[in-house]
Design a protein around this motif. Structure first.
Motif, PDB file in Angstrom:
ATOM      1  N   MET A 126      45.639   7.476 -13.867  1.00  0.00           N
ATOM      2  CA  MET A 126      46.744   6.664 -14.350  1.00  0.00           C
ATOM      3  C   MET A 126      46.226   5.625 -15.340  1.00  0.00           C
ATOM      4  O   MET A 126      45.222   4.974 -15.083  1.00  0.00           O
ATOM      5  CB  MET A 126      47.451   5.989 -13.181  1.00  0.00           C
ATOM      6  N   ARG A 127      46.916   5.489 -16.461  1.00  0.00           N
ATOM      7  CA  ARG A 127      46.501   4.539 -17.499  1.00  0.00           C
ATOM      8  C   ARG A 127      47.207   3.222 -17.230  1.00  0.00           C
ATOM      9  O   ARG A 127      48.339   2.992 -17.656  1.00  0.00           O
ATOM     10  CB  ARG A 127      46.810   5.115 -18.866  1.00  0.00           C
ATOM     11  N   HIS A 128      46.491   2.351 -16.547  1.00  0.00           N
ATOM     12  CA  HIS A 128      47.077   1.137 -16.000  1.00  0.00           C
ATOM     13  C   HIS A 128      46.065  -0.001 -16.142  1.00  0.00           C
ATOM     14  O   HIS A 128      44.854   0.233 -16.054  1.00  0.00           O
ATOM     15  CB  HIS A 128      47.419   1.385 -14.526  1.00  0.00           C
ATOM     16  N   ALA A 129      46.569  -1.212 -16.376  1.00  0.00           N
ATOM     17  CA  ALA A 129      45.672  -2.369 -16.459  1.00  0.00           C
ATOM     18  C   ALA A 129      46.409  -3.631 -16.042  1.00  0.00           C
ATOM     19  O   ALA A 129      47.618  -3.759 -16.246  1.00  0.00           O
ATOM     20  CB  ALA A 129      45.139  -2.539 -17.877  1.00  0.00           C
ATOM     21  N   THR A 130      45.650  -4.555 -15.476  1.00  0.00           N
ATOM     22  CA  THR A 130      46.151  -5.892 -15.165  1.00  0.00           C
ATOM     23  C   THR A 130      45.219  -6.889 -15.834  1.00  0.00           C
ATOM     24  O   THR A 130      43.996  -6.788 -15.685  1.00  0.00           O
ATOM     25  CB  THR A 130      46.190  -6.142 -13.648  1.00  0.00           C
ATOM     26  N   GLN A 131      45.792  -7.807 -16.585  1.00  0.00           N
ATOM     27  CA  GLN A 131      45.009  -8.823 -17.282  1.00  0.00           C
ATOM     28  C   GLN A 131      45.639 -10.196 -17.047  1.00  0.00           C
ATOM     29  O   GLN A 131      46.864 -10.312 -16.918  1.00  0.00           O
ATOM     30  CB  GLN A 131      44.990  -8.556 -18.791  1.00  0.00           C
ATOM     31  N   SER A 132      44.793 -11.214 -17.024  1.00  0.00           N
ATOM     32  CA  SER A 132      45.263 -12.590 -16.838  1.00  0.00           C
ATOM     33  C   SER A 132      44.567 -13.517 -17.823  1.00  0.00           C
ATOM     34  O   SER A 132      43.479 -13.218 -18.317  1.00  0.00           O
ATOM     35  CB  SER A 132      44.974 -13.076 -15.416  1.00  0.00           C
ATOM     36  N   ARG A 133      45.213 -14.634 -18.066  1.00  0.00           N
ATOM     37  CA  ARG A 133      44.638 -15.675 -18.927  1.00  0.00           C
ATOM     38  C   ARG A 133      45.172 -17.014 -18.427  1.00  0.00           C
ATOM     39  O   ARG A 133      46.373 -17.173 -18.220  1.00  0.00           O
ATOM     40  CB  ARG A 133      45.056 -15.444 -20.373  1.00  0.00           C
ATOM     41  N   GLU A 134      44.262 -17.952 -18.244  1.00  0.00           N
ATOM     42  CA  GLU A 134      44.680 -19.296 -17.829  1.00  0.00           C
ATOM     43  C   GLU A 134      44.007 -20.318 -18.728  1.00  0.00           C
ATOM     44  O   GLU A 134      42.782 -20.298 -18.894  1.00  0.00           O
ATOM     45  CB  GLU A 134      44.324 -19.540 -16.359  1.00  0.00           C
ATOM     46  N   THR A 135      44.821 -21.174 -19.322  1.00  0.00           N
ATOM     47  CA  THR A 135      44.327 -22.259 -20.167  1.00  0.00           C
ATOM     48  C   THR A 135      45.004 -23.555 -19.722  1.00  0.00           C
ATOM     49  O   THR A 135      45.808 -23.553 -18.786  1.00  0.00           O
ATOM     50  CB  THR A 135      44.658 -22.002 -21.653  1.00  0.00           C
ATOM     51  N   ARG A 136      44.719 -24.632 -20.420  1.00  0.00           N
ATOM     52  CA  ARG A 136      45.416 -25.890 -20.130  1.00  0.00           C
ATOM     53  C   ARG A 136      46.888 -25.826 -20.531  1.00  0.00           C
ATOM     54  O   ARG A 136      47.678 -26.663 -20.128  1.00  0.00           O
ATOM     55  CB  ARG A 136      44.744 -27.034 -20.871  1.00  0.00           C
ATOM     56  N   GLU A 137      47.235 -24.799 -21.325  1.00  0.00           N
ATOM     57  CA  GLU A 137      48.604 -24.683 -21.837  1.00  0.00           C
ATOM     58  C   GLU A 137      49.433 -23.614 -21.130  1.00  0.00           C
ATOM     59  O   GLU A 137      50.654 -23.741 -21.038  1.00  0.00           O
ATOM     60  CB  GLU A 137      48.557 -24.367 -23.340  1.00  0.00           C
ATOM     61  N   THR A 138      48.766 -22.560 -20.652  1.00  0.00           N
ATOM     62  CA  THR A 138      49.504 -21.440 -20.069  1.00  0.00           C
ATOM     63  C   THR A 138      48.758 -20.800 -18.907  1.00  0.00           C
ATOM     64  O   THR A 138      47.536 -20.948 -18.783  1.00  0.00           O
ATOM     65  CB  THR A 138      49.762 -20.325 -21.111  1.00  0.00           C
ATOM     66  N   ARG A 139      49.525 -20.071 -18.108  1.00  0.00           N
ATOM     67  CA  ARG A 139      48.968 -19.213 -17.055  1.00  0.00           C
ATOM     68  C   ARG A 139      49.754 -17.904 -17.134  1.00  0.00           C
ATOM     69  O   ARG A 139      50.959 -17.888 -16.864  1.00  0.00           O
ATOM     70  CB  ARG A 139      49.132 -19.864 -15.689  1.00  0.00           C
ATOM     71  N   ILE A 140      49.080 -16.829 -17.535  1.00  0.00           N
ATOM     72  CA  ILE A 140      49.749 -15.560 -17.818  1.00  0.00           C
ATOM     73  C   ILE A 140      49.093 -14.440 -17.013  1.00  0.00           C
ATOM     74  O   ILE A 140      47.860 -14.334 -16.977  1.00  0.00           O
ATOM     75  CB  ILE A 140      49.631 -15.169 -19.316  1.00  0.00           C
ATOM     76  N   THR A 141      49.906 -13.574 -16.416  1.00  0.00           N
ATOM     77  CA  THR A 141      49.431 -12.333 -15.810  1.00  0.00           C
ATOM     78  C   THR A 141      50.316 -11.198 -16.301  1.00  0.00           C
ATOM     79  O   THR A 141      51.550 -11.310 -16.298  1.00  0.00           O
ATOM     80  CB  THR A 141      49.471 -12.386 -14.270  1.00  0.00           C
ATOM     81  N   VAL A 142      49.673 -10.116 -16.744  1.00  0.00           N
ATOM     82  CA  VAL A 142      50.382  -8.925 -17.221  1.00  0.00           C
ATOM     83  C   VAL A 142      49.856  -7.714 -16.468  1.00  0.00           C
ATOM     84  O   VAL A 142      48.642  -7.521 -16.373  1.00  0.00           O
ATOM     85  CB  VAL A 142      50.176  -8.720 -18.743  1.00  0.00           C
ATOM     86  N   ASP A 143      50.780  -6.913 -15.941  1.00  0.00           N
ATOM     87  CA  ASP A 143      50.455  -5.645 -15.316  1.00  0.00           C
ATOM     88  C   ASP A 143      51.189  -4.565 -16.114  1.00  0.00           C
ATOM     89  O   ASP A 143      52.419  -4.619 -16.238  1.00  0.00           O
ATOM     90  CB  ASP A 143      50.896  -5.640 -13.853  1.00  0.00           C
ATOM     91  N   LEU A 144      50.444  -3.607 -16.661  1.00  0.00           N
ATOM     92  CA  LEU A 144      51.009  -2.607 -17.572  1.00  0.00           C
ATOM     93  C   LEU A 144      50.583  -1.209 -17.148  1.00  0.00           C
ATOM     94  O   LEU A 144      49.402  -0.945 -16.949  1.00  0.00           O
ATOM     95  CB  LEU A 144      50.519  -2.874 -19.000  1.00  0.00           C
TER      96      LEU A 144
END
Length: 193
Positions: A1-19
């Motif tokens: 399965m072609r799947h990924a989860t990525q996250s990014r946390e900075t002082r400005e944002t907190r992002i999680t993407v599951d695709l």
């Protein structure tokens, strides 16, 4: 399965993407920016990607940081999910009409980040997002996904031009990521994307 989860946390944002590139278009998007949620849901639904985005950002400052970081994380997840790109079509395009609007998108899953964006808007879209941020979203997505995107939107309705662009991008990336070579070769004369 072609799947990924990525996250990014900075002082400005907190992002999680599951695709999941091989999904059915099931999307759950929460960015704090309702219009962006609508656009990303349209992207995933018409790309037939399963997509979960959870984002928190400094929206009191404006939508820029949140929108940009979502695009960066989504691009990184896309790149990871593609992997080496074995067997994919690589190239695709779509023309999507909506009432009062039309978008044309072409893509190359090339390993070369580039975005050519041509669209004009009359002002902030739905009084929420400045027009330059739409181009910035796609440029940021192309950068971390390491893909080439050409996007063109025209029409009388800013909402529909923007929506047609997101839908056309989803359709195009769906087609470009489909497995068309069952031998699993990498679609490049170089042997790598």
């Amino acid at each position: 399965m072609r799947h990924a989860t990525q996250s990014r946390e900075t002082r400005e944002t907190r992002i999680t993407v599951d695709l999941n590139l091989d999904g059915d278009g099931t999307c759950t998007v929460s960015s704090g920016i309702p219009f962006l949620d609508h656009m990303l849901t349209s992207w995933g639904r018409h790309g037939r990607f399963d997509l979960v985005i959870q984002a928190e950002g400094d929206l009191q400052v404006g939508p820029h940081h949140t929108l940009e970081d979502i695009a960066l994380v989504l691009g990184s997840a896309f790149r990871e999910a593609i992997g080496e790109g074995r067997g994919i079509r690589r190239f695709a395009h779509a023309i999507i009409p909506m009432a009062g609007a039309r978008a044309m998108v072409a893509a190359d899953i090339s390993g070369r980040p580039f975005c050519l964006f041509t669209a004009e808007f009359s002002g902030p879209i739905e009084r929420m997002i400045d027009p330059y941020l739409i181009e910035h979203f796609f440029t940021s997505l192309a950068s971390t996904a390491r893909i080439t995107l050409h996007l063109e939107g025209t029409g009388r309705s800013d909402h529909h031009v923007c929506e047609a662009l997101f839908k056309a991008c989803g359709v195009t990336l769906h087609e470009a990521t489909r497995i068309s070579d069952t031998t699993g070769s990498i679609p490049s004369t170089k042997g790598v994307l």
